[in-house]
Design a protein around this motif. Sequence first.
Motif, PDB file in Angstrom:
ATOM      1  N   GLU A  57       0.807  -1.221   0.000  1.00 54.24           N
ATOM      2  CA  GLU A  57       0.000   0.000   0.000  1.00 54.24           C
ATOM      3  C   GLU A  57       0.840   1.270   0.000  1.00 54.24           C
ATOM      4  N   PRO A  58       1.886   1.393   0.824  1.00 54.89           N
ATOM      5  CA  PRO A  58       2.680   2.632   0.788  1.00 54.89           C
ATOM      6  C   PRO A  58       3.295   2.915  -0.583  1.00 54.89           C
ATOM      7  N   PHE A  59       3.707   1.866  -1.288  1.00 48.67           N
ATOM      8  CA  PHE A  59       4.246   2.080  -2.633  1.00 48.67           C
ATOM      9  C   PHE A  59       3.184   2.682  -3.537  1.00 48.67           C
ATOM     10  N   TYR A  60       2.000   2.090  -3.573  1.00 50.19           N
ATOM     11  CA  TYR A  60       0.948   2.603  -4.451  1.00 50.19           C
ATOM     12  C   TYR A  60       0.583   4.041  -4.107  1.00 50.19           C
ATOM     13  N   ARG A  61       0.544   4.348  -2.836  1.00 52.91           N
ATOM     14  CA  ARG A  61       0.242   5.726  -2.442  1.00 52.91           C
ATOM     15  C   ARG A  61       1.348   6.674  -2.884  1.00 52.91           C
ATOM     16  N   SER A  62       2.589   6.198  -2.836  1.00 51.80           N
ATOM     17  CA  SER A  62       3.716   7.054  -3.230  1.00 51.80           C
ATOM     18  C   SER A  62       3.735   7.359  -4.722  1.00 51.80           C
ATOM     19  N   VAL A  63       3.038   6.546  -5.527  1.00 52.10           N
ATOM     20  CA  VAL A  63       2.995   6.783  -6.976  1.00 52.10           C
ATOM     21  C   VAL A  63       1.649   7.352  -7.411  1.00 52.10           C
ATOM     22  N   GLY A  64       0.863   7.837  -6.446  1.00 55.18           N
ATOM     23  CA  GLY A  64      -0.330   8.595  -6.789  1.00 55.18           C
ATOM     24  C   GLY A  64      -1.669   7.926  -6.582  1.00 55.18           C
ATOM     25  N   ALA A  65      -1.700   6.688  -6.116  1.00 61.30           N
ATOM     26  CA  ALA A  65      -2.990   6.037  -5.865  1.00 61.30           C
ATOM     27  C   ALA A  65      -3.569   6.562  -4.557  1.00 61.30           C
ATOM     28  N   GLU A  66      -4.886   6.645  -4.516  1.00 62.73           N
ATOM     29  CA  GLU A  66      -5.602   7.089  -3.309  1.00 62.73           C
ATOM     30  C   GLU A  66      -6.318   5.895  -2.717  1.00 62.73           C
ATOM     31  N   LYS A  67      -6.232   5.741  -1.398  1.00 67.78           N
ATOM     32  CA  LYS A  67      -6.951   4.651  -0.746  1.00 67.78           C
ATOM     33  C   LYS A  67      -8.440   4.964  -0.749  1.00 67.78           C
ATOM     34  N   THR A  68      -9.238   3.976  -1.145  1.00 70.45           N
ATOM     35  CA  THR A  68     -10.692   4.170  -1.211  1.00 70.45           C
ATOM     36  C   THR A  68     -11.440   3.232  -0.268  1.00 70.45           C
ATOM     37  N   GLY A  69     -10.743   2.305   0.355  1.00 63.20           N
ATOM     38  CA  GLY A  69     -11.395   1.384   1.275  1.00 63.20           C
ATOM     39  C   GLY A  69     -10.581   0.134   1.466  1.00 63.20           C
ATOM     40  N   THR A  70     -11.251  -0.913   1.922  1.00 66.89           N
ATOM     41  CA  THR A  70     -10.610  -2.215   2.084  1.00 66.89           C
ATOM     42  C   THR A  70     -11.525  -3.288   1.501  1.00 66.89           C
ATOM     43  N   VAL A  71     -10.898  -4.368   1.085  1.00 65.79           N
ATOM     44  CA  VAL A  71     -11.614  -5.526   0.562  1.00 65.79           C
ATOM     45  C   VAL A  71     -11.548  -6.597   1.643  1.00 65.79           C
TER      46      VAL A  71
END
Length: 160
Positions: free
Chosen positions: A128-142
């Motif tokens: 998750e930290p990697f994806y956030r560092s490249v611009g993804a926004e957390k929208t929830g959990t599965v």
Amino acid sequence: MDATPPQIRRATGADTDRVNTLIHASSAYHGEYAPILDGYRLGPDYLERHPTYLAVDEHDTLMGFYSLLVDPATLAEHGFALPELNLLFVDDRLQGKGIGRRLIGHMLDLARSEGITEIRVVSNPPAEPFYRSVGAEKTGTVPPTPPRVTWERPELRFRL
């Protein structure tokens, strides 16, 4: 990253064995996360059917890859409303050298060129930290889906 950046090219069925080797060698899916890969193997048809791109060096050595699910029938079959980053792996020995960032940049450029405005990512929790560092926004959990997935997974979105 090394002096020569990786080249990114479309995967073919001939790349199947080395893509599967990279997936199963990934330390991200050892320990508690190992069950998700039990018996998991991509076939040549998967690589041919879905946009799958490899990061390779000048000798065509696989450094990492990503795969998108964009076909409307495939998305509907899985219950997805948006295109999804299905797989992203970088060789453990090469992590931290910008290869994952380069793959994500390529994916986003490809998506934009195809008119895609959002890409969903369901991530392994440590990624998750990697994806956030490249611009993804957390929208929830599965939620978990036992027996293979017994943990919650972060859901993120790239908005283009």
